[in-house]
Design an enzyme around this catalytic site. Structure first.
Site, PDB file in Angstrom:
ATOM      1  N   GLU A  55       0.859  -1.192   0.000  1.00 34.42           N
ATOM      2  CA  GLU A  55       0.000   0.000   0.000  1.00 34.42           C
ATOM      3  C   GLU A  55       0.899   1.247   0.000  1.00 34.42           C
ATOM      4  O   GLU A  55       1.926   1.277   0.675  1.00 34.42           O
ATOM      5  CB  GLU A  55      -0.878  -0.010   1.270  1.00 34.42           C
ATOM      6  CG  GLU A  55      -1.863   1.145   1.336  1.00 34.42           C
ATOM      7  CD  GLU A  55      -2.740   1.114   2.591  1.00 34.42           C
ATOM      8  OE1 GLU A  55      -2.325   0.527   3.612  1.00 34.42           O
ATOM      9  OE2 GLU A  55      -3.844   1.698   2.549  1.00 34.42           O
ATOM     10  N   LYS A 127     -10.069   1.450  -2.304  1.00 36.32           N
ATOM     11  CA  LYS A 127     -10.258   0.996  -0.908  1.00 36.32           C
ATOM     12  C   LYS A 127     -11.686   1.309  -0.460  1.00 36.32           C
ATOM     13  O   LYS A 127     -12.128   2.466  -0.531  1.00 36.32           O
ATOM     14  CB  LYS A 127      -9.245   1.709  -0.018  1.00 36.32           C
ATOM     15  CG  LYS A 127      -9.164   1.221   1.403  1.00 36.32           C
ATOM     16  CD  LYS A 127      -8.020   1.952   2.109  1.00 36.32           C
ATOM     17  CE  LYS A 127      -7.642   1.340   3.409  1.00 36.32           C
ATOM     18  NZ  LYS A 127      -6.452   1.997   3.974  1.00 36.32           N
ATOM     19  N   CYS A 169      -5.664  -3.149   2.759  1.00 40.34           N
ATOM     20  CA  CYS A 169      -5.376  -2.951   4.184  1.00 40.34           C
ATOM     21  C   CYS A 169      -6.608  -3.088   5.081  1.00 40.34           C
ATOM     22  O   CYS A 169      -7.063  -4.187   5.337  1.00 40.34           O
ATOM     23  CB  CYS A 169      -4.670  -1.610   4.375  1.00 40.34           C
ATOM     24  SG  CYS A 169      -3.713  -1.578   5.901  1.00 40.34           S
TER      25      CYS A 169
HETATM   26  O1  LIG Z   1      -6.600  -2.030  10.261  1.00 38.61           O
HETATM   27  C1  LIG Z   1      -5.528  -1.649  10.704  1.00 38.61           C
HETATM   28  O2  LIG Z   1      -5.165  -1.892  11.842  1.00 38.61           O
HETATM   29  C2  LIG Z   1      -4.586  -0.859   9.875  1.00 38.61           C
HETATM   30  C3  LIG Z   1      -5.229  -0.360   8.644  1.00 38.61           C
HETATM   31  C4  LIG Z   1      -4.392   0.552   7.858  1.00 38.61           C
HETATM   32  O3  LIG Z   1      -3.299   0.907   8.223  1.00 38.61           O
HETATM   33  C5  LIG Z   1      -4.871   1.001   6.563  1.00 38.61           C
HETATM   34  O4  LIG Z   1      -6.011   0.727   6.205  1.00 38.61           O
HETATM   35  O5  LIG Z   1      -4.091   1.621   5.844  1.00 38.61           O
END
Ligand SMILES: O=C(O)CCC(=O)C(=O)O
Length: 302
Positions: A55, A127, A169
């Protein structure tokens, strides 16, 4: 006359590129080119089929920076570069994610593109669940201050290997995306999540979520993180890029620094896991179909 069967695709051979992005976009993109080249030329598992990036590999992971780094898709420089690299190295590239500017709405999305070995964009995921959290004495992050959420799940055909799903993520925390991708009519054999967990939620949930999505659906789950920026003042990514197999075993895992790790995804493990522990066939949709139905979902067509 007997019709010859199409040859079965071999195991999917992948590399996860765990690199650290800084403020200099040109330097980030140069690094991407050299890491992808190294991944392909120094592969320890033979000819690679796919390379995956983390990401936010071309920008800092920072709410106040996304707009400064945002690009048009597919006409922006990062899309162009990844297309060339996929073609040059004859691999699929799951292009982590980048900030995307949608000129028709002026909105910014956190967007992942996948390229075929011919350099075509074959999937685009925005996302869908924005990372807005507040853990006292841990971490506060509000992606929604500058980002907008996508509104589709993403499943696509990875050539002769079959279908796969993709989330970014925080999307991994929502089991529905993986469940939809892994069932009829898509029957994906893997979920790919470029992701940048952090030093608070990484130790808590990174492995747990990867293994859970794998075990829930008896599929491969593939997570690719940026490397940790030890000593840096910005967001501290967790690292630990990994692959979980359909039994939930972690079959490869990186450390925290810049690193390339390799794995072979053996699709024959799906039917084996599903025969051994048949939860895949024991779903009781007549009980919970109103909540999670098969095939009742908007899936991205790019
Ligand atoms: O869900 C998480 O703990 C981290 C999510 C995150 O860093 C993101 O979505 O970029």
């Amino acid at each position: 006359m007997s019709v010859p069967k199409a040859p079965l695709a071999h195991n999917l051979k992948i590399a996860l590129v765990q690199l650290k992005a800084g403020a200099d976009k040109t330097a980030n993109l140069a690094k991407v080119s050299s890491f992808i080249k190294n991944a392909v030329t120094q592969s320890t598992i033979g000819k690679l089929d796919l390379v995956m990036l983390p990401e936010c590999f071309n920008s800092p992971y920072a709410v106040d920076q996304f707009r400064n780094y945002a690009e048009l898709v597919p006409s922006g420089e990062t899309t162009h570069l990844l297309s060339l690299l996929a073609k040059e190295h004859e691999v699929y590239i799951i292009g982590g994610s980048i900030p995307e500017l949608d000129p028709s709405t002026d909105k910014i999305f956190n967007t992942s593109l996948t390229f075929s070995p011919q350099g075509e964009v074959i999937a685009k995921h925005r996302k869908a669940h924005l990372f807005d959290i507040n853990i006292p004495d841990g971490i506060t992050f509000q992606e929604s201050v500058t980002l907008s959420a996508g509104d589709k799940a993403t499943v696509f055909k990875l050539g002769e290997f079959g279908n796969v799903g993709l989330g970014i993520c925080y999307d991994i925390r929502f089991p529905e995306l993986a469940m939809v991708a892994s069932r009829n009519p898509w029957n994906s054999f893997a979920m790919f999540y470029p992701g940048a967990f952090n030093t608070t939620t990484g130790p808590l949930h990174w492995h747990l979520l990867a293994r859970s999505r794998a075990v829930d659906n008896e599929i491969f789950t593939v997570l690719c993180s940026p490397a940790r920026d030890v000593g840096g003042s910005g967001y501290q990514a967790y690292g630990h890029s990994l692959v979980a197999d359909p039994y939930g075993n972690i079959i490869v895992e990186a450390g925290e620094g810049e690193e390339i790790v390799y794995a072979e995804l053996d699709k024959s493990l799906l039917p084996k896991a599903r025969e051994a522990i048949p939860v895949h066939y024991q779903r009781r949709f007549e009980i919970y179909d109103d909540f999670v139905g098969e095939g009742k979902v908007k899936v991205s067509d790019k």
